[in-house]
Write an enzyme that holds these catalytic residues in place. Structure first.
Site, short mmCIF file in Angstrom:
data_model
loop_
_atom_site.label_atom_id
_atom_site.label_comp_id
_atom_site.label_asym_id
_atom_site.label_seq_id
_atom_site.Cartn_x
_atom_site.Cartn_y
_atom_site.Cartn_z
N CYS A 30 0.84 -1.22 0.00
CA CYS A 30 0.00 0.00 0.00
C CYS A 30 0.87 1.25 0.00
O CYS A 30 1.62 1.51 0.95
CB CYS A 30 -0.92 -0.03 1.22
SG CYS A 30 -1.85 1.49 1.49
N CYS A 33 -0.08 3.86 2.70
CA CYS A 33 0.35 3.40 4.03
C CYS A 33 1.79 3.80 4.29
O CYS A 33 2.14 4.23 5.40
CB CYS A 33 0.23 1.87 4.11
SG CYS A 33 -1.45 1.26 3.95
#
Length: 225
Positions: A30, A33
């Site tokens: 991600c 993230c």
């Protein structure tokens, strides 16, 4: 210090032992993230308190049961727990929202930011605010708490008093010393008075030359006889 959750048992232990838990549900693949990860680590370093505030990272690929139990569907998702119950959810890489949620949770835990205790007013030994410091911080007031206001009358009166005292001290003298040095002091030794002379003759002496203006006295006549 951030705790990386490795099992469901560890997760349950942290939820039950810490008052506030801030969990970062992330995935290695991600991008968002990874973008918000430094903000999460900074908050963890600043606010982590053993047994009170714990920051955790939960990898949704390795801990799917934990993610499913809390209904995590997007990454990153941040869950804030208090006493085991979710009190706030932040989805997406939103640093301001995450910071605000963490600061609110820190207040609920009764823990302030490092250094905040030094910003509180001073207190006396009795526990109340310092009486000497409070009035001094109020603008327009003296230390005694009474308002101070400029008055031309008081200013002029102060100037007049000052110069009056100055001139009195300048021209004043010690009356005792003045009386002591006076010629009228009976205890002061005085020189005897000089004899009175009339035309070169002492008063009370023998007859000499005639009195001025041809005036003759009985003493003069007696001396001729």
């Amino acid at each position: 210090m951030t705790v990386k959750i490795s099992s469901s048992n560890e997760w349950q232990r942290i939820l039950s032992s810490s008052t506030i838990v801030v969990a970062d549900f992330y995935a290695d693949w991600c991008g968002p993230c990874k973008m918000i990860a430094p903000t999460f680590e900074s908050l963890s370093t600043k606010y982590s308190k053993p047994g009170r505030i714990t920051f955790c990272k939960v990898d949704v690929d390795n801990q799917q049961s934990i993610a499913q139990a809390h209904g995590v569907r997007a990454m990153p998702t941040f869950l804030v727990f208090k006493s085991g119950s979710v009190i706030e959810t932040i989805q997406g890489a939103n640093p301001p929202a995450l910071t605000s949620a963490v600061e609110k949770a820190v207040k609920l835990a009764g823990t302030s930011a490092p250094g905040a205790s030094f910003k509180t007013p001073g207190r006396a030994l009795g526990g109340g605010p310092s009486a000497s410091a409070t009035p001094a911080r109020r603008s327009g007031q003296t230390l005694g708490g009474r308002p101070w206001k400029f008055s031309p009358f008081h200013f002029f009166n102060a100037i007049l008093t000052f110069f009056g005292l100055y001139f009195v001290s300048l021209f004043s003298f010690d009356p005792y010393k003045a009386a002591e040095a006076s010629t009228f002091n009976v205890n002061n030794p005085r020189a005897p008075p000089a004899p009175i002379q009339v035309n070169g003759q002492k008063a009370g002496g023998q007859a000499g030359s005639a009195r001025p203006g041809g005036v003759r006295t009985l003493a003069d006549l007696g001396s001729e006889g």
